[in-house]
Design a protein around this motif. Sequence first.
Motif, PDB file in Angstrom:
ATOM      1  N   ASN A  45       0.801  -1.231   0.000  1.00 46.63           N
ATOM      2  CA  ASN A  45       0.000   0.000   0.000  1.00 46.63           C
ATOM      3  C   ASN A  45       0.829   1.275   0.000  1.00 46.63           C
ATOM      4  N   GLN A  46       2.048   1.211  -0.511  1.00 47.31           N
ATOM      5  CA  GLN A  46       2.872   2.410  -0.577  1.00 47.31           C
ATOM      6  C   GLN A  46       2.761   3.052  -1.945  1.00 47.31           C
ATOM      7  N   SER A  47       2.604   4.351  -1.993  1.00 49.97           N
ATOM      8  CA  SER A  47       2.512   5.076  -3.259  1.00 49.97           C
ATOM      9  C   SER A  47       3.897   5.554  -3.684  1.00 49.97           C
ATOM     10  N   GLY A  48       4.308   5.155  -4.877  1.00 53.10           N
ATOM     11  CA  GLY A  48       5.565   5.634  -5.448  1.00 53.10           C
ATOM     12  C   GLY A  48       5.281   6.628  -6.552  1.00 53.10           C
ATOM     13  N   ASP A  49       5.481   7.911  -6.272  1.00 56.99           N
ATOM     14  CA  ASP A  49       5.241   8.966  -7.258  1.00 56.99           C
ATOM     15  C   ASP A  49       6.493   9.128  -8.119  1.00 56.99           C
ATOM     16  N   VAL A  50       6.304   9.196  -9.437  1.00 57.41           N
ATOM     17  CA  VAL A  50       7.436   9.130 -10.360  1.00 57.41           C
ATOM     18  C   VAL A  50       7.314  10.174 -11.452  1.00 57.41           C
ATOM     19  N   GLN A  51       8.438  10.807 -11.789  1.00 56.46           N
ATOM     20  CA  GLN A  51       8.574  11.615 -12.986  1.00 56.46           C
ATOM     21  C   GLN A  51       9.709  11.021 -13.811  1.00 56.46           C
ATOM     22  N   ILE A  52       9.618  11.144 -15.143  1.00 60.89           N
ATOM     23  CA  ILE A  52      10.558  10.466 -16.037  1.00 60.89           C
ATOM     24  C   ILE A  52      11.063  11.445 -17.096  1.00 60.89           C
ATOM     25  N   TYR A  53      12.372  11.425 -17.363  1.00 55.98           N
ATOM     26  CA  TYR A  53      13.006  12.346 -18.303  1.00 55.98           C
ATOM     27  C   TYR A  53      13.906  11.578 -19.268  1.00 55.98           C
ATOM     28  N   ASN A  54      14.020  12.070 -20.495  1.00 57.54           N
ATOM     29  CA  ASN A  54      15.040  11.596 -21.420  1.00 57.54           C
ATOM     30  C   ASN A  54      16.398  12.009 -20.848  1.00 57.54           C
ATOM     31  N   ALA A 180      13.431  -0.003 -20.141  1.00 56.37           N
ATOM     32  CA  ALA A 180      13.753   1.323 -20.670  1.00 56.37           C
ATOM     33  C   ALA A 180      13.838   1.257 -22.188  1.00 56.37           C
ATOM     34  N   ASP A 181      13.042   2.070 -22.868  1.00 58.42           N
ATOM     35  CA  ASP A 181      13.045   2.124 -24.330  1.00 58.42           C
ATOM     36  C   ASP A 181      13.929   3.251 -24.859  1.00 58.42           C
ATOM     37  N   MET A 182      14.493   4.031 -23.960  1.00 56.54           N
ATOM     38  CA  MET A 182      15.512   5.042 -24.254  1.00 56.54           C
ATOM     39  C   MET A 182      16.302   5.227 -22.964  1.00 56.54           C
ATOM     40  N   ASP A 183      17.401   5.953 -23.015  1.00 55.30           N
ATOM     41  CA  ASP A 183      18.103   6.329 -21.783  1.00 55.30           C
ATOM     42  C   ASP A 183      17.209   7.286 -21.000  1.00 55.30           C
ATOM     43  N   VAL A 184      16.896   6.958 -19.755  1.00 55.04           N
ATOM     44  CA  VAL A 184      15.992   7.805 -18.983  1.00 55.04           C
ATOM     45  C   VAL A 184      16.566   8.128 -17.605  1.00 55.04           C
ATOM     46  N   LEU A 185      16.047   9.216 -17.041  1.00 51.62           N
ATOM     47  CA  LEU A 185      16.218   9.531 -15.629  1.00 51.62           C
ATOM     48  C   LEU A 185      14.875   9.256 -14.967  1.00 51.62           C
ATOM     49  N   PHE A 186      14.884   8.356 -14.010  1.00 57.19           N
ATOM     50  CA  PHE A 186      13.662   7.898 -13.341  1.00 57.19           C
ATOM     51  C   PHE A 186      13.669   8.497 -11.941  1.00 57.19           C
ATOM     52  N   LEU A 187      12.793   9.472 -11.717  1.00 57.51           N
ATOM     53  CA  LEU A 187      12.768  10.218 -10.463  1.00 57.51           C
ATOM     54  C   LEU A 187      11.635   9.708  -9.583  1.00 57.51           C
ATOM     55  N   LEU A 188      11.989   9.138  -8.435  1.00 56.97           N
ATOM     56  CA  LEU A 188      11.010   8.586  -7.496  1.00 56.97           C
ATOM     57  C   LEU A 188      10.886   9.462  -6.261  1.00 56.97           C
ATOM     58  N   SER A 189       9.658   9.771  -5.880  1.00 55.10           N
ATOM     59  CA  SER A 189       9.366  10.305  -4.554  1.00 55.10           C
ATOM     60  C   SER A 189       8.586   9.231  -3.818  1.00 55.10           C
ATOM     61  N   ASP A 190       9.195   8.667  -2.761  1.00 52.27           N
ATOM     62  CA  ASP A 190       8.494   7.663  -1.963  1.00 52.27           C
ATOM     63  C   ASP A 190       7.540   8.411  -1.037  1.00 52.27           C
ATOM     64  N   CYS A 191       6.278   8.425  -1.408  1.00 54.46           N
ATOM     65  CA  CYS A 191       5.295   9.345  -0.822  1.00 54.46           C
ATOM     66  C   CYS A 191       5.153   9.173   0.690  1.00 54.46           C
ATOM     67  N   SER A 192       5.186  10.301   1.385  1.00 57.94           N
ATOM     68  CA  SER A 192       5.039  10.282   2.846  1.00 57.94           C
ATOM     69  C   SER A 192       3.667  10.788   3.282  1.00 57.94           C
ATOM     70  N   GLN A 193       2.691  10.775   2.361  1.00 67.93           N
ATOM     71  CA  GLN A 193       1.355  11.293   2.650  1.00 67.93           C
ATOM     72  C   GLN A 193       0.684  10.500   3.773  1.00 67.93           C
ATOM     73  N   LEU A 194       0.198  11.221   4.783  1.00 62.65           N
ATOM     74  CA  LEU A 194      -0.444  10.598   5.942  1.00 62.65           C
ATOM     75  C   LEU A 194      -1.938  10.896   6.020  1.00 62.65           C
ATOM     76  N   ASN A 195      -2.471  11.603   5.018  1.00 65.88           N
ATOM     77  CA  ASN A 195      -3.835  12.130   5.160  1.00 65.88           C
ATOM     78  C   ASN A 195      -4.875  11.452   4.279  1.00 65.88           C
ATOM     79  N   ASN A 196      -4.453  10.508   3.428  1.00 65.32           N
ATOM     80  CA  ASN A 196      -5.437   9.740   2.659  1.00 65.32           C
ATOM     81  C   ASN A 196      -4.981   8.291   2.602  1.00 65.32           C
ATOM     82  N   PRO A 197      -5.840   7.375   2.182  1.00 67.71           N
ATOM     83  CA  PRO A 197      -5.522   5.953   2.300  1.00 67.71           C
ATOM     84  C   PRO A 197      -4.572   5.399   1.258  1.00 67.71           C
TER      85      PRO A 197
END
Length: 213
Positions: A45-54, A180-197
């Motif tokens: 039940n952990q949310s992993g928020d991700v942004q991805i860049y070339n 990976a279908d190209m060289d990418v930068l995979f940016l993860l924020s391991d969400c610390s949200q305590l206010n929703n399920p």
Amino acid sequence: MNSKLLESPRRVEDAVSDVTVLAGDGYMLPLKKGQILRLVDVEGNQSGDVQIYNANDPTERYNANNTITAQANTMIELGTVIRSNCGNAMLTVIADTCGEHDTLGSGCSAEGNVVRYTNKTRYMHSCRDTFVRTLENYGLSKRDQTCNLNFFTKVILDDKGRLEFADGISGPGKYIELRADMDVLFLLSDCSQLNNPCNDYNPTPIRLLVFDK
């Protein structure tokens, strides 16, 4: 058997990189074309928020509209091709034991926390702040934030256009693998949200394993 689920043949001991990201932390992971990334929901039940860049041109980055339109589906699941603002394939889901992952919910922010949960939550950790701190270590800035994916999280869109977090879709040890279908930068924020399920009100680690092709 659920056709959306597929276990991976890869063994943990064959990983060339193995990193555990604690709740509230951010991590930027470079991936070479052809490498495979496994995200593991360690305790469930952990949310992993991700942004991805070339990795070679960060102005090319993950785009929710192109990804959703190309597959006519708002969920990331087995077989999904994650696409950039140029329409190019960035990552493809090749194994998944969870089933559905969200493209609709934005990463939590100080401002969003205030609107949704009152001013008392303004200074709680948020994914948007984590993204900015991590981007700055790579010469990028707040302006370089883009759409985010929410792995191990499901946001339900009803017939009136309302969004609602679903609880309990993942579990301990569930994972998703992406090629990976190209060289990418995979940016993860391991969400610390305590206010929703989305995290079962208990933020926990996410493990990142990388396999060579």
